[in-house]
Design a protein around this motif. Structure first.
Motif, short mmCIF file in Angstrom:
data_model
loop_
_atom_site.label_atom_id
_atom_site.label_comp_id
_atom_site.label_asym_id
_atom_site.label_seq_id
_atom_site.Cartn_x
_atom_site.Cartn_y
_atom_site.Cartn_z
N LEU A 115 18.06 -3.97 54.87
CA LEU A 115 19.07 -4.78 55.58
C LEU A 115 18.44 -6.04 56.16
N ARG A 116 17.12 -6.10 56.10
CA ARG A 116 16.41 -7.28 56.63
C ARG A 116 16.46 -8.44 55.64
N TYR A 117 16.04 -8.16 54.41
CA TYR A 117 15.97 -9.23 53.41
C TYR A 117 17.17 -9.23 52.46
N LEU A 161 12.87 -2.61 58.02
CA LEU A 161 13.93 -3.17 57.17
C LEU A 161 15.27 -3.29 57.89
N SER A 162 15.21 -3.26 59.23
CA SER A 162 16.48 -3.25 59.97
C SER A 162 17.15 -4.62 59.96
N LEU A 163 18.43 -4.61 60.26
CA LEU A 163 19.26 -5.82 60.27
C LEU A 163 18.63 -6.85 61.23
N ARG A 220 11.14 -10.85 48.32
CA ARG A 220 11.27 -11.65 49.55
C ARG A 220 10.24 -11.29 50.62
N PHE A 221 9.37 -10.31 50.34
CA PHE A 221 8.37 -9.94 51.33
C PHE A 221 7.28 -11.01 51.40
N PHE A 222 6.72 -11.17 52.61
CA PHE A 222 5.69 -12.19 52.77
C PHE A 222 4.36 -11.73 52.17
N SER A 223 4.12 -10.38 52.10
CA SER A 223 2.88 -9.90 51.48
C SER A 223 3.15 -8.58 50.76
#
Ligand code: NCD
Length: 369
Positions: A158-160, A186-188, A229-232
């Motif tokens: 729900l984050r990305y 992964l929360s909103l 979409r993750f930074f790493s």
């Protein structure tokens, strides 16, 4: 000019009209029509897609129109460094309506500022996916017979992910009870929870166990971890495979409930769920065609659907948005537009400091100035 950028900017009456118009397109989505005879849809996809692009193209063909576009920027002048504004100024000469998918948040809204034809947001980074939301609402309305007072359980990234938050925001007018089931990573995002709670009056219950929420759900909305979409990679590995809906969870659900997923899935719904009566994600894909036919019909005035989005008035400020994925980071010529948020509550004060809070007009991030 009317664009289709954010379903939560339409009031409840307009949303109901759009869902109804989409419902009326179901038959035409199978049989075809000639409502859009002579009209051209451009599909500009700066990010991968199967369902969204093909169902937009199918929708235009079913309406009797035609389409052109690119599915890969490598084969377009984007690869030569052309700005979004210039690409839009070009494509609006060749088409009557443009559907755009872009990795930058707020890109569709930015495109609408330079376009002589209506723009449809086909997904802008982690921000919004309004045509998916309309098809999700059409699926719910058709399969459950109503949109009001539902138990909506959102699970996954729900984050990305842009689909679950788009759905939560657009459904707020229909008074759902929303439960989010995610690992904490992964929360909103906070600004979306705040908008749901403070502006739209919807409280969000958060938990990390799926079994209990699944039993009360009218709709269990599952999403994929948005690896891209993750930074790493390290951040991704931490949450990879951390949730899955399996046959046991599906079997515990109410008989008249739906398991939905925008697709593609990776491992978050096991194949054993596919045969259960609750699994409707394959039907959901079909509703993408009538939903997108209704969006095109509304924008091109092929039918009188009579909807009007309502936008807050932005101010141009000498401030930069803090969201690294905001479209203003890559399209640097864009005016810095923000919307003042008024009084801020204690939580916002702690998070953002004591300056005035404004919301980026493009990506909806909150910034303290
Ligand atoms: C979704 C998207 O692109 O946001 N897919 C879709 O449009 N059907 C979900 C995803 O990619 O996980």
């Amino acid at each position: 000019m009317k664009h289709f950028l954010d379903l939560s900017r339409y009031d409840k009456t307009s949303k109901v009209k759009l869902v109804e118009a989409a419902g009326n397109m179901i038959e035409l989505a199978r049989d075809g029509a000639d409502l859009a005879n002579g009209k051209i849809l451009a599909t500009l996809f700066y990010e991968p897609s199967t369902r969204t692009r093909l169902s937009f193209e199918s929708a235009m063909l079913r309406l009797g129109g035609r389409w052109l576009g690119f599915a890969d920027t490598k084969a377009s002048s984007v690869a030569k460094g052309e700005s979004l504004a210039d690409t839009i100024r070009t494509v609006d000469k060749y088409s009557d309506v443009i559907a755009i998918r872009h990795p930058a948040e707020g890109a569709a809204l930015a495109a609408s500022m330079y376009s002589g034809v209506p723009i449809i947001n086909a997904g802008d980074g982690s921000h919004l996916h309004p045509s998916q939301t309309l098809l999700d609402m059409l699926t719910i309305k058709t399969e459950l017979g109503k949109l009001e007072n539902l138990e909506l359980v959102l699970t996954g990234d729900l984050r990305y992910g842009r689909t679950a938050s788009s759905l939560a925001l657009a459904m707020a007018d229909f008074h759902p009870r929303i439960t989010c089931v995610t690992p904490p990573e992964l929360s909103l995002p906070e600004h979306i929870k705040r908008r749901l709670k403070d502006e739209l009056g919807i409280s969000v219950h958060e938990t990390d166990g799926l079994y209990d929420p699944a039993q009360i759900a009218d709709v269990l909305y599952v999403t994929r971890i948005q690896k891209e979409r993750f930074f790493s990679d390290e951040e991704y590995q931490k949450v990879k495979g951390s949730y899955a809906v399996d046959g046991e969870i599906a079997a515990s659900m109410k008989e008249n409930s739906l398991i939905l997923h925008p697709l593609p899935r990776v491992d978050e719904i096991t194949p054993s769920v596919d045969e259960t009566p609750q699994a409707r994600y394959f039907d959901q894909m079909f509703y993408g065609v009538p939903a997108r036919m209704a969006i095109i019909a509304d924008l091109l005035e092929l039918q009188t659907i009579d909807t009007e989005p309502v936008w807050p008035l932005p101010e141009e400020l000498d401030v930069d948005c803090h969201n690294p994925r905001c479209v203003t980071k890559t399209e640097s010529y864009l005016p810095r537009f923000f919307v003042p948020l008024g009084e801020k509550d204690e939580a916002l004060f702690e998070e953002l400091g004591n300056g005035e809070t404004v919301r980026c007009f493009y990506c909806d991030y909150e910034v303290s100035i």
